[in-house]
Write an enzyme that holds these catalytic residues in place. Sequence first.
Site, PDB file in Angstrom:
ATOM      1  N   MET A  27       0.845  -1.204   0.000  1.00 54.35           N
ATOM      2  CA  MET A  27       0.000   0.000   0.000  1.00 54.35           C
ATOM      3  C   MET A  27       0.879   1.252   0.000  1.00 54.35           C
ATOM      4  O   MET A  27       0.401   2.347   0.314  1.00 54.35           O
ATOM      5  CB  MET A  27      -0.928  -0.011   1.209  1.00 54.35           C
ATOM      6  CG  MET A  27      -1.895  -1.197   1.171  1.00 54.35           C
ATOM      7  SD  MET A  27      -3.429  -0.877   2.025  1.00 54.35           S
ATOM      8  CE  MET A  27      -2.834  -0.610   3.676  1.00 54.35           C
ATOM      9  N   HIS A  34       9.200  -3.365   3.389  1.00 60.47           N
ATOM     10  CA  HIS A  34       8.834  -3.560   1.982  1.00 60.47           C
ATOM     11  C   HIS A  34      10.080  -3.826   1.128  1.00 60.47           C
ATOM     12  O   HIS A  34      10.072  -4.673   0.232  1.00 60.47           O
ATOM     13  CB  HIS A  34       8.140  -2.312   1.432  1.00 60.47           C
ATOM     14  CG  HIS A  34       6.876  -1.923   2.128  1.00 60.47           C
ATOM     15  ND1 HIS A  34       6.782  -0.785   2.910  1.00 60.47           N
ATOM     16  CD2 HIS A  34       5.660  -2.507   2.170  1.00 60.47           C
ATOM     17  CE1 HIS A  34       5.553  -0.687   3.374  1.00 60.47           C
ATOM     18  NE2 HIS A  34       4.846  -1.714   2.956  1.00 60.47           N
ATOM     19  N   GLN A  58     -10.257  -2.880   1.734  1.00 64.29           N
ATOM     20  CA  GLN A  58      -9.789  -3.542   2.959  1.00 64.29           C
ATOM     21  C   GLN A  58      -9.823  -2.622   4.171  1.00 64.29           C
ATOM     22  O   GLN A  58      -9.395  -3.004   5.255  1.00 64.29           O
ATOM     23  CB  GLN A  58      -8.402  -4.164   2.753  1.00 64.29           C
ATOM     24  CG  GLN A  58      -7.272  -3.165   2.610  1.00 64.29           C
ATOM     25  CD  GLN A  58      -5.975  -3.857   2.229  1.00 64.29           C
ATOM     26  OE1 GLN A  58      -5.831  -4.326   1.114  1.00 64.29           O
ATOM     27  NE2 GLN A  58      -5.019  -3.923   3.152  1.00 64.29           N
ATOM     28  N   GLY A 144       4.954 -10.301   3.949  1.00 71.24           N
ATOM     29  CA  GLY A 144       5.689 -10.239   5.208  1.00 71.24           C
ATOM     30  C   GLY A 144       4.991 -11.055   6.293  1.00 71.24           C
ATOM     31  O   GLY A 144       3.758 -11.095   6.360  1.00 71.24           O
ATOM     32  N   LYS A 146       4.941 -10.138   9.131  1.00 72.67           N
ATOM     33  CA  LYS A 146       4.361  -9.087   9.987  1.00 72.67           C
ATOM     34  C   LYS A 146       2.838  -9.213  10.000  1.00 72.67           C
ATOM     35  O   LYS A 146       2.189  -9.022  11.022  1.00 72.67           O
ATOM     36  CB  LYS A 146       4.806  -7.720   9.440  1.00 72.67           C
ATOM     37  CG  LYS A 146       4.021  -6.542   9.904  1.00 72.67           C
ATOM     38  CD  LYS A 146       4.653  -5.946  11.114  1.00 72.67           C
ATOM     39  CE  LYS A 146       3.894  -4.822  11.742  1.00 72.67           C
ATOM     40  NZ  LYS A 146       2.988  -4.069  10.944  1.00 72.67           N
ATOM     41  N   ASP A 147       2.260  -9.502   8.814  1.00 71.03           N
ATOM     42  CA  ASP A 147       0.814  -9.695   8.712  1.00 71.03           C
ATOM     43  C   ASP A 147       0.552 -11.201   8.643  1.00 71.03           C
ATOM     44  O   ASP A 147       0.199 -11.746   7.588  1.00 71.03           O
ATOM     45  CB  ASP A 147       0.288  -8.959   7.476  1.00 71.03           C
ATOM     46  CG  ASP A 147       0.503  -7.461   7.608  1.00 71.03           C
ATOM     47  OD1 ASP A 147      -0.277  -6.815   8.312  1.00 71.03           O
ATOM     48  OD2 ASP A 147       1.488  -6.944   7.044  1.00 71.03           O
ATOM     49  N   SER A 182       6.445  -0.304  10.082  1.00 74.51           N
ATOM     50  CA  SER A 182       5.077  -0.242   9.560  1.00 74.51           C
ATOM     51  C   SER A 182       4.852   1.150   9.001  1.00 74.51           C
ATOM     52  O   SER A 182       5.348   2.132   9.569  1.00 74.51           O
ATOM     53  CB  SER A 182       4.087  -0.506  10.700  1.00 74.51           C
ATOM     54  OG  SER A 182       2.804  -0.047  10.344  1.00 74.51           O
ATOM     55  N   SER A 183       4.108   1.226   7.916  1.00 75.33           N
ATOM     56  CA  SER A 183       3.789   2.557   7.365  1.00 75.33           C
ATOM     57  C   SER A 183       3.039   3.381   8.397  1.00 75.33           C
ATOM     58  O   SER A 183       3.140   4.599   8.434  1.00 75.33           O
ATOM     59  CB  SER A 183       2.955   2.423   6.095  1.00 75.33           C
ATOM     60  OG  SER A 183       3.631   1.609   5.162  1.00 75.33           O
ATOM     61  N   ARG A 184       2.266   2.696   9.249  1.00 74.55           N
ATOM     62  CA  ARG A 184       1.465   3.410  10.252  1.00 74.55           C
ATOM     63  C   ARG A 184       2.328   3.963  11.393  1.00 74.55           C
ATOM     64  O   ARG A 184       1.843   4.774  12.182  1.00 74.55           O
ATOM     65  CB  ARG A 184       0.345   2.521  10.796  1.00 74.55           C
ATOM     66  CG  ARG A 184      -0.762   2.282   9.779  1.00 74.55           C
ATOM     67  CD  ARG A 184      -1.992   1.638  10.398  1.00 74.55           C
ATOM     68  NE  ARG A 184      -3.131   1.646   9.494  1.00 74.55           N
ATOM     69  CZ  ARG A 184      -3.491   0.645   8.693  1.00 74.55           C
ATOM     70  NH1 ARG A 184      -2.793  -0.474   8.687  1.00 74.55           N
ATOM     71  NH2 ARG A 184      -4.542   0.744   7.904  1.00 74.55           N
TER      72      ARG A 184
HETATM   73  P1  AMP Z   1       1.463  -2.964   3.463  1.00 78.29           P
HETATM   74  O1  AMP Z   1       2.022  -1.923   2.559  1.00 78.29           O
HETATM   75  O2  AMP Z   1       1.425  -2.568   4.904  1.00 78.29           O
HETATM   76  O3  AMP Z   1       0.154  -3.543   2.954  1.00 78.29           O
HETATM   77  O4  AMP Z   1       2.498  -4.179   3.423  1.00 78.29           O
HETATM   78  C1  AMP Z   1       2.877  -4.764   2.206  1.00 78.29           C
HETATM   79  C2  AMP Z   1       3.651  -6.023   2.517  1.00 78.29           C
HETATM   80  O5  AMP Z   1       4.813  -5.683   3.271  1.00 78.29           O
HETATM   81  C3  AMP Z   1       2.862  -7.034   3.354  1.00 78.29           C
HETATM   82  O6  AMP Z   1       3.112  -8.348   2.859  1.00 78.29           O
HETATM   83  C4  AMP Z   1       3.427  -6.840   4.737  1.00 78.29           C
HETATM   84  O7  AMP Z   1       3.349  -7.997   5.543  1.00 78.29           O
HETATM   85  C5  AMP Z   1       4.874  -6.515   4.414  1.00 78.29           C
HETATM   86  N1  AMP Z   1       5.491  -5.798   5.540  1.00 78.29           N
HETATM   87  C6  AMP Z   1       5.032  -4.693   6.166  1.00 78.29           C
HETATM   88  N2  AMP Z   1       5.843  -4.360   7.205  1.00 78.29           N
HETATM   89  C7  AMP Z   1       6.829  -5.288   7.223  1.00 78.29           C
HETATM   90  C8  AMP Z   1       7.975  -5.512   8.060  1.00 78.29           C
HETATM   91  N3  AMP Z   1       8.257  -4.716   9.083  1.00 78.29           N
HETATM   92  N4  AMP Z   1       8.768  -6.568   7.778  1.00 78.29           N
HETATM   93  C9  AMP Z   1       8.478  -7.401   6.748  1.00 78.29           C
HETATM   94  N5  AMP Z   1       7.427  -7.247   5.917  1.00 78.29           N
HETATM   95  C10 AMP Z   1       6.608  -6.214   6.155  1.00 78.29           C
END
Ligand code: AMP
Length: 273
Positions: A27, A34, A58, A144, A146-147, A182-184
């Site tokens: 995202m 990422h 989502q 990741g 992470k999720d 985390s982006s957040r």
């Molecule tokens: P997002 O942009 O938050 O939807 O994340 C995109 C992908 O990056 C997802 O598969 C997440 O699990 C992964 N991701 C986000 N944060 C991390 C992190 N700290 N370490 C590894 N993967 C991550």
Amino acid sequence: MKVIKSVDELREYVAGLNGSIGLVPTMGALHEGHMSLIKRAVSESKNVIVSIFVNPTQFLPDEDLHKYPRKEEADIKICELCGASAVFMPSADDMYFENEPCVIAPPKFASILEGKTRPGHFDGVLRVLTKLFNLTKANRAYFGKKDAQQLLIVKNMVKTMFLNIEIIACEIIRESDGLALSSRNAYLKEIDKCNALRLSRSLFNASNMIKNGETDAAKIKESMLNTLEPLEVDYVAIVDREFNEISNIKLTDTIILVAAKVGNTRLIDNIWI
Ligand code: AMP
């Protein structure tokens, strides 16, 4: 690196590719978490497409869809630096139609933990991933740990719908102090940062308890809740790889998860034992 902003352009691009295709769905507001996914994809696939799409389906109506961090220019540079072949940044209008089949994640996995607090979240995730998998014709997609719950649900979809794509799970990338990237995290105020560390600290403490022989999940959870105090905890859960709650730790088959609010920001983290 090609920057692709429409579905038609992506179809044309993919039709001209030779060799394996890796997809990294994101995202945006890209960080080192990422980047680790993109680099792994680049090391394993000839062509790597990074999708950057703040997927509206989502998000729940009261969530942060409109304030979610957007950093288009910086994200494009990061993808290029990591060696991606293309970035796909569609608009929501291009991705969604008024009449579409329903995609419903299996309630056994999608109505607990994240899905309990965010009903419908995983349906939106699977809906957009179905589109991305079909459009990119990727051989592999990178996610990741992470999720963790998302990873389980995506793997379940690939297996049960006989999708021809391999799901690759990548390790969690953390700040040097332990905070999972985390982006957040961008929402965290200076004063919140100390409290945000309670999530990873609670997980590391749990892991240490297990290393020292503790197997009782209830005792581990209790200790985690102490570490998380005074945060507003959404859940602390100890599950096996199929996300069944367990009362006794099984080495190599346990995931410990936590979700809590730090200020106004809801954070999640987990550790795989
Ligand atoms: P997002 O942009 O938050 O939807 O994340 C995109 C992908 O990056 C997802 O598969 C997440 O699990 C992964 N991701 C986000 N944060 C991390 C992190 N700290 N370490 C590894 N993967 C991550």
